[in-house]
Design a protein around this motif. Sequence first.
Motif, PDB file in Angstrom:
ATOM      1  N   ASN A   6    -111.330 -50.625  41.604  1.00  0.00           N
ATOM      2  CA  ASN A   6    -111.976 -51.865  40.526  1.00  0.00           C
ATOM      3  C   ASN A   6    -113.083 -51.083  39.569  1.00  0.00           C
ATOM      4  O   ASN A   6    -113.637 -51.976  38.827  1.00  0.00           O
ATOM      5  CB  ASN A   6    -112.936 -53.040  41.784  1.00  0.00           C
ATOM      6  CG  ASN A   6    -112.015 -53.498  42.307  1.00  0.00           C
ATOM      7  OD1 ASN A   6    -110.997 -54.035  42.097  1.00  0.00           O
ATOM      8  ND2 ASN A   6    -112.459 -53.578  43.590  1.00  0.00           N
ATOM      9  N   ASP A   7    -112.694 -49.948  39.408  1.00  0.00           N
ATOM     10  CA  ASP A   7    -113.825 -49.258  38.503  1.00  0.00           C
ATOM     11  C   ASP A   7    -112.757 -48.674  37.372  1.00  0.00           C
ATOM     12  O   ASP A   7    -112.258 -47.624  37.541  1.00  0.00           O
ATOM     13  CB  ASP A   7    -114.487 -47.890  39.279  1.00  0.00           C
ATOM     14  CG  ASP A   7    -115.323 -47.400  38.300  1.00  0.00           C
ATOM     15  OD1 ASP A   7    -115.226 -47.392  36.968  1.00  0.00           O
ATOM     16  OD2 ASP A   7    -116.095 -46.294  38.688  1.00  0.00           O
ATOM     17  N   PRO A   8    -113.004 -49.447  36.451  1.00  0.00           N
ATOM     18  CA  PRO A   8    -111.860 -49.053  35.202  1.00  0.00           C
ATOM     19  C   PRO A   8    -112.096 -47.678  34.789  1.00  0.00           C
ATOM     20  O   PRO A   8    -111.118 -46.751  34.140  1.00  0.00           O
ATOM     21  CB  PRO A   8    -111.959 -49.908  34.375  1.00  0.00           C
ATOM     22  CG  PRO A   8    -113.274 -50.668  34.673  1.00  0.00           C
ATOM     23  CD  PRO A   8    -113.397 -50.632  35.914  1.00  0.00           C
ATOM     24  N   MET A   9    -113.465 -47.108  34.669  1.00  0.00           N
ATOM     25  CA  MET A   9    -113.882 -45.834  34.127  1.00  0.00           C
ATOM     26  C   MET A   9    -113.218 -44.782  35.129  1.00  0.00           C
ATOM     27  O   MET A   9    -112.815 -43.754  34.604  1.00  0.00           O
ATOM     28  CB  MET A   9    -115.442 -45.496  34.155  1.00  0.00           C
ATOM     29  CG  MET A   9    -115.610 -46.510  32.764  1.00  0.00           C
ATOM     30  SD  MET A   9    -115.129 -46.131  31.246  1.00  0.00           S
ATOM     31  CE  MET A   9    -115.701 -44.672  31.006  1.00  0.00           C
ATOM     32  N   PHE A  10    -113.521 -45.024  36.442  1.00  0.00           N
ATOM     33  CA  PHE A  10    -112.740 -44.080  37.397  1.00  0.00           C
ATOM     34  C   PHE A  10    -111.381 -43.937  37.331  1.00  0.00           C
ATOM     35  O   PHE A  10    -110.887 -42.805  37.276  1.00  0.00           O
ATOM     36  CB  PHE A  10    -113.141 -44.421  38.795  1.00  0.00           C
ATOM     37  CG  PHE A  10    -112.391 -43.634  39.826  1.00  0.00           C
ATOM     38  CD1 PHE A  10    -113.220 -42.383  40.009  1.00  0.00           C
ATOM     39  CD2 PHE A  10    -111.681 -44.037  40.616  1.00  0.00           C
ATOM     40  CE1 PHE A  10    -112.606 -41.433  41.179  1.00  0.00           C
ATOM     41  CE2 PHE A  10    -111.170 -43.365  41.637  1.00  0.00           C
ATOM     42  CZ  PHE A  10    -111.804 -42.088  41.769  1.00  0.00           C
ATOM     43  N   LEU A  11    -110.450 -45.064  37.128  1.00  0.00           N
ATOM     44  CA  LEU A  11    -109.149 -45.004  36.938  1.00  0.00           C
ATOM     45  C   LEU A  11    -108.804 -44.146  35.484  1.00  0.00           C
ATOM     46  O   LEU A  11    -108.007 -43.556  35.477  1.00  0.00           O
ATOM     47  CB  LEU A  11    -108.676 -46.458  36.933  1.00  0.00           C
ATOM     48  CG  LEU A  11    -108.794 -47.149  38.133  1.00  0.00           C
ATOM     49  CD1 LEU A  11    -108.304 -48.644  37.916  1.00  0.00           C
ATOM     50  CD2 LEU A  11    -108.253 -46.508  39.439  1.00  0.00           C
ATOM     51  N   ARG A  12    -109.517 -44.666  34.570  1.00  0.00           N
ATOM     52  CA  ARG A  12    -109.106 -44.005  33.341  1.00  0.00           C
ATOM     53  C   ARG A  12    -109.577 -42.303  33.595  1.00  0.00           C
ATOM     54  O   ARG A  12    -108.706 -41.506  32.809  1.00  0.00           O
ATOM     55  CB  ARG A  12    -110.112 -44.412  32.075  1.00  0.00           C
ATOM     56  CG  ARG A  12    -109.724 -44.211  30.721  1.00  0.00           C
ATOM     57  CD  ARG A  12    -110.430 -45.011  29.684  1.00  0.00           C
ATOM     58  NE  ARG A  12    -110.245 -46.517  29.605  1.00  0.00           N
ATOM     59  CZ  ARG A  12    -111.111 -47.164  30.100  1.00  0.00           C
ATOM     60  NH1 ARG A  12    -112.526 -46.772  29.782  1.00  0.00           N
ATOM     61  NH2 ARG A  12    -110.849 -48.359  29.931  1.00  0.00           N
ATOM     62  N   GLN A  13    -110.402 -41.913  34.124  1.00  0.00           N
ATOM     63  CA  GLN A  13    -110.974 -40.492  34.321  1.00  0.00           C
ATOM     64  C   GLN A  13    -109.568 -39.831  34.903  1.00  0.00           C
ATOM     65  O   GLN A  13    -109.200 -38.492  34.488  1.00  0.00           O
ATOM     66  CB  GLN A  13    -112.052 -40.343  35.173  1.00  0.00           C
ATOM     67  CG  GLN A  13    -112.464 -39.124  35.243  1.00  0.00           C
ATOM     68  CD  GLN A  13    -113.789 -38.898  36.288  1.00  0.00           C
ATOM     69  OE1 GLN A  13    -114.410 -39.958  36.329  1.00  0.00           O
ATOM     70  NE2 GLN A  13    -114.295 -37.712  36.610  1.00  0.00           N
ATOM     71  N   ILE A  14    -108.981 -40.506  36.032  1.00  0.00           N
ATOM     72  CA  ILE A  14    -107.978 -39.908  36.679  1.00  0.00           C
ATOM     73  C   ILE A  14    -106.806 -39.895  35.693  1.00  0.00           C
ATOM     74  O   ILE A  14    -106.178 -38.515  35.808  1.00  0.00           O
ATOM     75  CB  ILE A  14    -107.353 -40.801  37.822  1.00  0.00           C
ATOM     76  CG1 ILE A  14    -108.535 -40.628  38.963  1.00  0.00           C
ATOM     77  CG2 ILE A  14    -105.925 -40.181  38.404  1.00  0.00           C
ATOM     78  CD1 ILE A  14    -108.092 -41.674  39.984  1.00  0.00           C
ATOM     79  N   ILE A  15    -106.727 -40.649  34.940  1.00  0.00           N
ATOM     80  CA  ILE A  15    -105.227 -40.591  34.111  1.00  0.00           C
ATOM     81  C   ILE A  15    -105.697 -39.459  32.985  1.00  0.00           C
ATOM     82  O   ILE A  15    -104.721 -38.817  32.633  1.00  0.00           O
ATOM     83  CB  ILE A  15    -105.101 -41.761  33.352  1.00  0.00           C
ATOM     84  CG1 ILE A  15    -104.646 -42.959  34.364  1.00  0.00           C
ATOM     85  CG2 ILE A  15    -104.231 -41.758  32.066  1.00  0.00           C
ATOM     86  CD1 ILE A  15    -104.535 -44.387  34.060  1.00  0.00           C
ATOM     87  N   MET A  16    -106.813 -39.467  32.496  1.00  0.00           N
ATOM     88  CA  MET A  16    -107.034 -38.484  31.406  1.00  0.00           C
ATOM     89  C   MET A  16    -107.045 -36.947  31.960  1.00  0.00           C
ATOM     90  O   MET A  16    -106.835 -36.042  31.178  1.00  0.00           O
ATOM     91  CB  MET A  16    -108.411 -38.794  30.649  1.00  0.00           C
ATOM     92  CG  MET A  16    -108.535 -40.025  29.795  1.00  0.00           C
ATOM     93  SD  MET A  16    -106.981 -40.309  28.798  1.00  0.00           S
ATOM     94  CE  MET A  16    -107.213 -38.630  27.844  1.00  0.00           C
ATOM     95  N   GLU A  17    -107.548 -36.944  33.144  1.00  0.00           N
ATOM     96  CA  GLU A  17    -107.645 -35.562  33.748  1.00  0.00           C
ATOM     97  C   GLU A  17    -106.158 -34.931  33.961  1.00  0.00           C
ATOM     98  O   GLU A  17    -105.869 -33.728  33.537  1.00  0.00           O
ATOM     99  CB  GLU A  17    -108.188 -35.409  35.028  1.00  0.00           C
ATOM    100  CG  GLU A  17    -109.747 -35.568  35.279  1.00  0.00           C
ATOM    101  CD  GLU A  17    -110.487 -35.627  36.547  1.00  0.00           C
ATOM    102  OE1 GLU A  17    -109.709 -35.496  37.673  1.00  0.00           O
ATOM    103  OE2 GLU A  17    -111.526 -35.996  36.467  1.00  0.00           O
TER     104      GLU A  17
END
Length: 151
Positions: A6-17
């Motif tokens: 539910n944390d879009p920033m956390f999900l985006r961080q995984i993708i960007m890493e």
Amino acid sequence: MEFDKNDPMFLRQIIMEHYSEPQHKGLTKKTTAHSIHQASESCIDDIHLELIVTDEKIMMARFDGVGCAISTASTDIMAQELEGKTIHEGLAIIDNYLAMVFDKPYDETKLNELIAFINIAKQPNRIKCATIGICGFQILLLNLLNTNNKK
């Protein structure tokens, strides 16, 4: 590790890493590797996938080529998830991921970092990106399974 879907920033961080520093990028080009080429007709995604399988166990999963953040990250994370698994376990991981992407029932407890793509089903234009590498791995594993069953 617990993932907060539910944390879009956390999900985006995984993708960007996984996009900026993919751990499974670069082919071995070993003669024992099983490989496939996947290219999109509608975008930049053009990747080569490689699996090294010994005694029905996935020893190494690799990819190389050009892809957007979604295709690169999803392929890198799936490669990470497949290594060390049997062909059947790998296919189960892929089936579960594809169920999530296509908004079908799935088990989120078995997704690990693949949970980063939980909202792809709501973005139909990104589904191809999120599945191009995964479908390539699936084809390779199904071919290996069929070859092993014919022995």
